[in-house]
Design a protein around this motif. Structure first.
Motif, PDB file in Angstrom:
ATOM      1  N   PHE A  58       2.856 -43.722  -4.716  1.00 39.16           N
ATOM      2  CA  PHE A  58       1.975 -42.618  -5.077  1.00 39.16           C
ATOM      3  C   PHE A  58       1.485 -42.694  -6.524  1.00 39.16           C
ATOM      4  CE2 PHE A  58       3.900 -39.859  -1.488  1.00 39.16           C
ATOM      5  CZ  PHE A  58       3.212 -40.610  -0.558  1.00 39.16           C
ATOM      6  N   THR A  59       1.886 -43.724  -7.257  1.00 36.39           N
ATOM      7  CA  THR A  59       1.349 -43.994  -8.586  1.00 36.39           C
ATOM      8  C   THR A  59       0.107 -44.894  -8.512  1.00 36.39           C
ATOM      9  OG1 THR A  59       2.832 -45.878  -8.794  1.00 36.39           O
ATOM     10  CG2 THR A  59       3.597 -43.777  -9.719  1.00 36.39           C
ATOM     11  N   LEU A  60      -0.192 -45.389  -7.314  1.00 35.45           N
ATOM     12  CA  LEU A  60      -1.336 -46.281  -7.118  1.00 35.45           C
ATOM     13  C   LEU A  60      -2.554 -45.438  -6.724  1.00 35.45           C
ATOM     14  CD1 LEU A  60       0.566 -48.987  -5.034  1.00 35.45           C
ATOM     15  CD2 LEU A  60       0.000 -49.072  -7.476  1.00 35.45           C
ATOM     16  N   PRO A  61      -3.539 -45.313  -7.612  1.00 33.32           N
ATOM     17  CA  PRO A  61      -4.638 -44.369  -7.377  1.00 33.32           C
ATOM     18  C   PRO A  61      -5.500 -44.686  -6.156  1.00 33.32           C
ATOM     19  CG  PRO A  61      -5.091 -45.733  -9.299  1.00 33.32           C
ATOM     20  CD  PRO A  61      -3.684 -46.027  -8.874  1.00 33.32           C
ATOM     21  N   ASP A  62      -5.615 -45.961  -5.772  1.00 37.68           N
ATOM     22  CA  ASP A  62      -6.476 -46.333  -4.647  1.00 37.68           C
ATOM     23  C   ASP A  62      -5.720 -46.484  -3.328  1.00 37.68           C
ATOM     24  OD1 ASP A  62      -8.683 -46.373  -6.345  1.00 37.68           O
ATOM     25  OD2 ASP A  62      -8.324 -48.463  -6.895  1.00 37.68           O
ATOM     26  N   LEU A  63      -4.455 -46.109  -3.311  1.00 35.83           N
ATOM     27  CA  LEU A  63      -3.643 -46.248  -2.107  1.00 35.83           C
ATOM     28  C   LEU A  63      -4.197 -45.400  -0.972  1.00 35.83           C
ATOM     29  CD1 LEU A  63      -0.961 -47.422  -0.938  1.00 35.83           C
ATOM     30  CD2 LEU A  63       0.088 -45.255  -1.586  1.00 35.83           C
ATOM     31  N   HIS A  64      -4.402 -46.048   0.185  1.00 36.41           N
ATOM     32  CA  HIS A  64      -4.917 -45.345   1.351  1.00 36.41           C
ATOM     33  C   HIS A  64      -4.566 -46.146   2.603  1.00 36.41           C
ATOM     34  CE1 HIS A  64      -7.592 -42.616   3.529  1.00 36.41           C
ATOM     35  NE2 HIS A  64      -7.924 -43.673   4.251  1.00 36.41           N
ATOM     36  N   ALA A  65      -4.145 -45.453   3.654  1.00 37.56           N
ATOM     37  CA  ALA A  65      -3.848 -46.099   4.932  1.00 37.56           C
ATOM     38  C   ALA A  65      -4.767 -45.532   6.002  1.00 37.56           C
ATOM     39  CB  ALA A  65      -2.389 -45.881   5.313  1.00 37.56           C
ATOM     40  N   LYS A  66      -5.336 -46.438   6.773  1.00 43.56           N
ATOM     41  CA  LYS A  66      -6.234 -46.051   7.862  1.00 43.56           C
ATOM     42  C   LYS A  66      -5.652 -46.588   9.159  1.00 43.56           C
ATOM     43  CE  LYS A  66     -10.669 -47.653   9.350  1.00 43.56           C
ATOM     44  NZ  LYS A  66     -11.898 -48.298   8.915  1.00 43.56           N
ATOM     45  N   VAL A  67      -5.517 -45.726  10.160  1.00 44.64           N
ATOM     46  CA  VAL A  67      -4.993 -46.144  11.457  1.00 44.64           C
ATOM     47  C   VAL A  67      -6.116 -46.821  12.238  1.00 44.64           C
ATOM     48  CG1 VAL A  67      -3.999 -45.375  13.656  1.00 44.64           C
ATOM     49  CG2 VAL A  67      -3.240 -44.341  11.519  1.00 44.64           C
ATOM     50  N   LEU A  68      -5.862 -48.058  12.638  1.00 43.32           N
ATOM     51  CA  LEU A  68      -6.813 -48.808  13.454  1.00 43.32           C
ATOM     52  C   LEU A  68      -6.521 -48.623  14.936  1.00 43.32           C
ATOM     53  CD1 LEU A  68      -6.872 -52.103  11.355  1.00 43.32           C
ATOM     54  CD2 LEU A  68      -8.444 -50.148  11.220  1.00 43.32           C
ATOM     55  N   ASN A  69      -5.246 -48.426  15.264  1.00 44.68           N
ATOM     56  CA  ASN A  69      -4.828 -48.213  16.651  1.00 44.68           C
ATOM     57  C   ASN A  69      -3.478 -47.506  16.658  1.00 44.68           C
ATOM     58  OD1 ASN A  69      -4.984 -48.368  19.447  1.00 44.68           O
ATOM     59  ND2 ASN A  69      -4.029 -50.395  19.531  1.00 44.68           N
ATOM     60  N   ARG A  70      -3.296 -46.595  17.598  1.00 44.15           N
ATOM     61  CA  ARG A  70      -2.021 -45.865  17.714  1.00 44.15           C
ATOM     62  C   ARG A  70      -1.585 -45.863  19.171  1.00 44.15           C
ATOM     63  NH1 ARG A  70      -1.694 -40.392  14.723  1.00 44.15           N
ATOM     64  NH2 ARG A  70      -0.922 -41.784  13.096  1.00 44.15           N
ATOM     65  N   ILE A  71      -0.305 -46.164  19.361  1.00 42.37           N
ATOM     66  CA  ILE A  71       0.307 -46.118  20.688  1.00 42.37           C
ATOM     67  C   ILE A  71       1.473 -45.139  20.600  1.00 42.37           C
ATOM     68  CG2 ILE A  71       1.563 -47.422  22.451  1.00 42.37           C
ATOM     69  CD1 ILE A  71       0.134 -49.949  21.336  1.00 42.37           C
ATOM     70  N   VAL A  72       1.566 -44.242  21.574  1.00 41.85           N
ATOM     71  CA  VAL A  72       2.668 -43.289  21.638  1.00 41.85           C
ATOM     72  C   VAL A  72       3.404 -43.511  22.945  1.00 41.85           C
ATOM     73  CG1 VAL A  72       3.327 -40.852  21.600  1.00 41.85           C
ATOM     74  CG2 VAL A  72       1.309 -41.619  20.311  1.00 41.85           C
ATOM     75  N   SER A  73       4.722 -43.694  22.852  1.00 45.08           N
ATOM     76  CA  SER A  73       5.569 -43.843  24.028  1.00 45.08           C
ATOM     77  C   SER A  73       6.824 -43.020  23.803  1.00 45.08           C
ATOM     78  CB  SER A  73       5.923 -45.316  24.249  1.00 45.08           C
ATOM     79  OG  SER A  73       6.750 -45.454  25.390  1.00 45.08           O
ATOM     80  N   GLY A  74       6.890 -41.851  24.432  1.00 47.26           N
ATOM     81  CA  GLY A  74       8.029 -40.965  24.225  1.00 47.26           C
ATOM     82  C   GLY A  74       8.105 -40.544  22.774  1.00 47.26           C
ATOM     83  N   ASN A  75       9.242 -40.828  22.138  1.00 47.08           N
ATOM     84  CA  ASN A  75       9.428 -40.436  20.730  1.00 47.08           C
ATOM     85  C   ASN A  75       9.091 -41.566  19.753  1.00 47.08           C
ATOM     86  OD1 ASN A  75      11.748 -42.002  21.336  1.00 47.08           O
ATOM     87  ND2 ASN A  75      12.921 -40.940  19.768  1.00 47.08           N
TER      88      ASN A  75
END
Length: 110
Positions: A58-75
């Protein structure tokens, strides 16, 4: 009960906002973070987890994550992410989240 993908999305939103308090609120007090093939956790427990993100992410000003694909299986929630702000070029990662009792208990980063 909180849906696992809702919990994971909330932590991602907090990560992108660099909001440590909101981010760690989605994790269990005994959180474990793994980086296979290493069998032992690289981070264990809320103190080590929150300190790592406070000092190394969180000290990195340009830090960003973008989800390209998400899979959900139970928990289990599996995200293919593109992370910017860590390296000169985007980093593609896979994060596997295990949600128990409405909190992320374990995460594996590939």
């Amino acid at each position: 009960m909180k849906k696992p993908d809702t919990v994971v999305q909330r932590q991602l939103d907090a990560y992108n906002a660099h909001d440590l308090e909101r981010f760690v609120a989605e994790y269990s007090h005994d959180v474990q973070v793994f980086r296979p093939p290493q069998p032992e956790p690289v981070l264990q427990g809320m103190q080590a987890f929150s300190e790592h993100y406070a000092k190394n992410r969180f000290t990195l000003p340009d830090l960003h994550a973008k989800v390209l694909n998400r899979i959900v299986s139970g928990n289990i929630v599996v995200d293919h992410e593109e992370v910017t702000g860590l390296d000169p070029s985007p980093r593609h990662t896979v994060a596997v989240y295990e949600v128990e009792d409405g909190l992320i208990r374990r995460v594996w980063f590939y």
